[in-house]
Design a protein around this motif. Sequence first.
Motif, short mmCIF file in Angstrom:
data_model
loop_
_atom_site.label_atom_id
_atom_site.label_comp_id
_atom_site.label_asym_id
_atom_site.label_seq_id
_atom_site.Cartn_x
_atom_site.Cartn_y
_atom_site.Cartn_z
N GLU A 227 0.85 -1.19 0.00
CA GLU A 227 0.00 0.00 0.00
C GLU A 227 0.88 1.24 0.00
N TYR A 228 0.60 2.14 -0.93
CA TYR A 228 1.32 3.41 -1.01
C TYR A 228 0.36 4.53 -0.63
N LYS A 229 0.72 5.30 0.36
CA LYS A 229 -0.08 6.45 0.79
C LYS A 229 0.31 7.65 -0.07
N VAL A 230 -0.70 8.37 -0.54
CA VAL A 230 -0.46 9.54 -1.37
C VAL A 230 -1.04 10.74 -0.65
N LYS A 231 -0.17 11.70 -0.36
CA LYS A 231 -0.61 12.90 0.37
C LYS A 231 0.10 14.11 -0.22
N PHE A 232 -0.69 15.10 -0.56
CA PHE A 232 -0.14 16.35 -1.06
C PHE A 232 -0.19 17.37 0.06
N GLY A 233 0.97 17.86 0.45
CA GLY A 233 1.05 18.81 1.54
C GLY A 233 1.43 20.20 1.06
N TYR A 234 1.73 21.04 1.99
CA TYR A 234 2.07 22.43 1.74
C TYR A 234 3.21 22.55 0.73
N ASN A 235 4.27 21.77 0.91
CA ASN A 235 5.43 21.85 0.02
C ASN A 235 5.10 21.42 -1.41
N SER A 236 4.08 20.61 -1.58
CA SER A 236 3.67 20.20 -2.92
C SER A 236 3.30 21.41 -3.77
N PHE A 237 2.79 22.42 -3.12
CA PHE A 237 2.35 23.62 -3.85
C PHE A 237 3.46 24.64 -3.97
N CYS A 238 4.30 24.71 -2.96
CA CYS A 238 5.38 25.70 -2.98
C CYS A 238 6.54 25.28 -3.87
#
Length: 135
Positions: free
Chosen positions: A10-21
Amino acid sequence: MMTLVVGDKEYKVKFGYNSFCDSDLLDRTSDAMGIIGELQNASDKDSMAKVRKLFTLTRDLLFEGFKKKNPVESVDEVGDILDDYLDEDKENHGLLDVFTLLAQELLTEGFFGDLLNKSLKEMENLKKRTASKKK
């Protein structure tokens, strides 16, 4: 946070603050949504270039989404994981399906989705306060 299951992993996919910056993924995802509609009317040469952009973006989205919960060494490693996922069930695992899941996660579920939802709520509250002051 979404989970991509490949084989028994299982791979968890999470887009956080740094994903946008630190990336242009939001802009590229927005552009790619337009590309999907354009594919039917494009020439073969244009279609192949647009499909390549969609493939590359899907791999890049997954690479960025993996960083927080299960970092990988390179985008090539993500490409290998995508190959395995797509080979698992060709009928139900298409690249467009993966892109759609990732775009949904990026735009509605992750950091950006939280930010957007909070902004919309704040705008609604502001409208209500403004309307009540007019009375």
